[in-house]
Scaffold this active site. Structure first.
Site, PDB file in Angstrom:
ATOM      1  CB  SER A 196       1.195   3.998  -3.012  1.00 49.69           C
ATOM      2  OG  SER A 196       0.978   5.012  -2.068  1.00 49.69           O
ATOM      3  CB  ALA A 197      -3.875   5.363  -1.175  1.00 50.15           C
ATOM      4  CE  LYS A 254      -0.096   2.364  10.007  1.00 55.46           C
ATOM      5  NZ  LYS A 254       0.616   1.280  10.677  1.00 55.46           N
ATOM      6  CG  ASP A 268       0.812  -0.043   0.756  1.00 54.71           C
ATOM      7  OD1 ASP A 268       0.248   0.893   0.166  1.00 54.71           O
ATOM      8  OD2 ASP A 268       0.974  -0.075   1.991  1.00 54.71           O
ATOM      9  CG  LEU A 269       5.316   4.561  -0.382  1.00 58.06           C
ATOM     10  CD1 LEU A 269       6.683   4.100  -0.881  1.00 58.06           C
ATOM     11  CD2 LEU A 269       4.994   5.936  -0.982  1.00 58.06           C
ATOM     12  CG  ASP A 270       2.175   4.808   5.163  1.00 57.30           C
ATOM     13  OD1 ASP A 270       3.178   4.669   5.888  1.00 57.30           O
ATOM     14  OD2 ASP A 270       1.085   5.197   5.598  1.00 57.30           O
ATOM     15  CB  THR A 319       5.176   7.828   5.091  1.00 60.60           C
ATOM     16  OG1 THR A 319       4.569   6.751   4.391  1.00 60.60           O
ATOM     17  CG2 THR A 319       6.463   8.207   4.387  1.00 60.60           C
ATOM     18  CE  LYS A 364      -3.605   0.555  -1.876  1.00 63.03           C
ATOM     19  NZ  LYS A 364      -2.356   0.710  -1.122  1.00 63.03           N
ATOM     20  CD  GLU A 401      -1.907  -2.594   0.927  1.00 59.72           C
ATOM     21  OE1 GLU A 401      -1.810  -2.325   2.132  1.00 59.72           O
ATOM     22  OE2 GLU A 401      -2.114  -1.728   0.073  1.00 59.72           O
ATOM     23  CG  ASP A 402       0.704  -1.116   5.729  1.00 63.21           C
ATOM     24  OD1 ASP A 402       0.319  -0.831   4.575  1.00 63.21           O
ATOM     25  OD2 ASP A 402       0.727  -0.306   6.663  1.00 63.21           O
TER      26      ASP A 402
HETATM   27  P1  B16 Z   1      -1.195  11.396   0.484  1.00 64.82           P
HETATM   28  P2  B16 Z   1      -0.259   3.757   1.027  1.00 64.82           P
HETATM   29  C1  B16 Z   1      -1.498   5.939   1.972  1.00 64.82           C
HETATM   30  O1  B16 Z   1      -0.337   5.317   1.483  1.00 64.82           O
HETATM   31  C2  B16 Z   1      -1.361   6.156   3.466  1.00 64.82           C
HETATM   32  O2  B16 Z   1      -1.328   4.907   4.139  1.00 64.82           O
HETATM   33  C3  B16 Z   1      -2.537   6.952   3.977  1.00 64.82           C
HETATM   34  O3  B16 Z   1      -2.425   7.178   5.366  1.00 64.82           O
HETATM   35  C4  B16 Z   1      -2.596   8.293   3.226  1.00 64.82           C
HETATM   36  O4  B16 Z   1      -3.700   9.071   3.657  1.00 64.82           O
HETATM   37  C5  B16 Z   1      -2.705   7.994   1.727  1.00 64.82           C
HETATM   38  O5  B16 Z   1      -1.598   7.202   1.319  1.00 64.82           O
HETATM   39  C6  B16 Z   1      -2.739   9.266   0.909  1.00 64.82           C
HETATM   40  O6  B16 Z   1      -1.499   9.912   1.024  1.00 64.82           O
HETATM   41  O7  B16 Z   1      -1.854  12.367   1.416  1.00 64.82           O
HETATM   42  O8  B16 Z   1       0.315  11.456   0.503  1.00 64.82           O
HETATM   43  O9  B16 Z   1      -1.746  11.479  -0.915  1.00 64.82           O
HETATM   44  O10 B16 Z   1      -0.310   2.947   2.280  1.00 64.82           O
HETATM   45  O11 B16 Z   1      -1.418   3.474   0.085  1.00 64.82           O
HETATM   46  O12 B16 Z   1       1.073   3.713   0.335  1.00 64.82           O
HETATM   47 MG    MG Z   2       0.128   1.008   3.428  1.00 64.28          MG
END
Ligand code: B16
Ligand code: MG
Length: 220
Positions: free
Chosen positions: A113-114, A44, A8-10, A16, A144, A168-169
């Site tokens: 990542s989302a 998240k 996962d990224l964030d 972030t 997810k 994953e977090d």
């Molecule tokens: P964006 P992850 C997610 O990243 C974030 O945790 C979530 O807070 C955010 O809304 C989502 O990405 C979408 O991000 O607005 O940059 O498309 O944890 O899946 O890496």
């Molecule tokens: Mg995350």
């Protein structure tokens, strides 16, 4: 044996969430909605569209489709402004070390990542070249805890799901990994992530022996 390691990224590679928080908080305040860091926790791993829907639900607000799209755009512009200033100092502890260890063991590495901004962030922190596949919010339609993002990652790595390991977090991300029949590793709080197969506070707690065991293990 070659395994697929999906990150996962964030919250796993970089934090972030603090930038999402600032941008969502500005947006919520402009609508007269209060927005706490506890509420930010609930966003998240949640997609951008679903995040705004949740904020509007919390504030009991209904807005037009046009305004919804305008707010999404403004939030993302502010978020992009924050991430444009990111550099390698924002990488979470021992992330480069684990990526390099996996590369040295000839393992396959993907991002799951989302975020639709994942590539920009990986470029800013100079980690993009470590990944064999990148699956982000631009490649998947189901958020997810749906396992789509990780299953697409496994497919792109050409590794079967049961031979993949997910870091994953978020609770939704752990559920997605479990549903995908992958080994789930929670990075963060043990109580929050109790559904994970293994939990570590951060990557500094992961020893090379553990990685070696993962490389030779099967999910039971
Ligand atoms: P964006 P992850 C997610 O990243 C974030 O945790 C979530 O807070 C955010 O809304 C989502 O990405 C979408 O991000 O607005 O940059 O498309 O944890 O899946 O890496
Ligand atoms: Mg995350």
């Amino acid at each position: 044996m070659k395994k697929g390691f999906i990150f996962d990224l964030d919250g796993v590679i970089v934090d972030t969430a603090k930038y999402h928080f600032l941008a969502w908080q500005n947006l919520a305040n402009s609508l007269g909605i209060s927005f706490s860091s506890a509420q930010n926790e609930q966003l998240k791993g949640v997609s951008r569209v679903r995040s705004l829907e949740k904020i509007l639900e919390w504030g009991d607000k209904t807005i037009s489709k046009e305004e919804f799209n305008r707010l999404m755009r403004e939030k993302n512009e502010e978020y992009l402004d924050y991430i444009s200033k990111m550099d390698t100092t924002e990488i979470l502890p021992d992330v480069p070390k684990i990526l390099d260890t996996l590369i040295s063991k000839k393992q396959a590495i993907a991002l799951g990542s989302a975020s639709k901004n994942a590539r920009v962030i990986l470029e800013k922190v100079q980690l993009i070249d470590k990944f064999h596949a990148i699956v982000d919010g631009t490649n998947v339609s189901k958020a997810k805890p749906d396992p789509e993002v990780f299953l697409v990652g496994a497919r792109q790595l050409n590794i079967s799901p049961e031979n993949c390991i997910v870091f994953e977090d978020s609770v939704a991300g752990i559920q997605a990994a479990n549903t995908a029949n992958m080994i789930s590793i929670g990075i963060g709080d043990a109580n929050t992530l109790h559904q994970a197969d293994y939990i570590f506070k951060d990557f500094t707690e992961i020893k090379e022996e553990f990685i070696n065991n993962l490389v030779s293990a099967r999910k039971v």
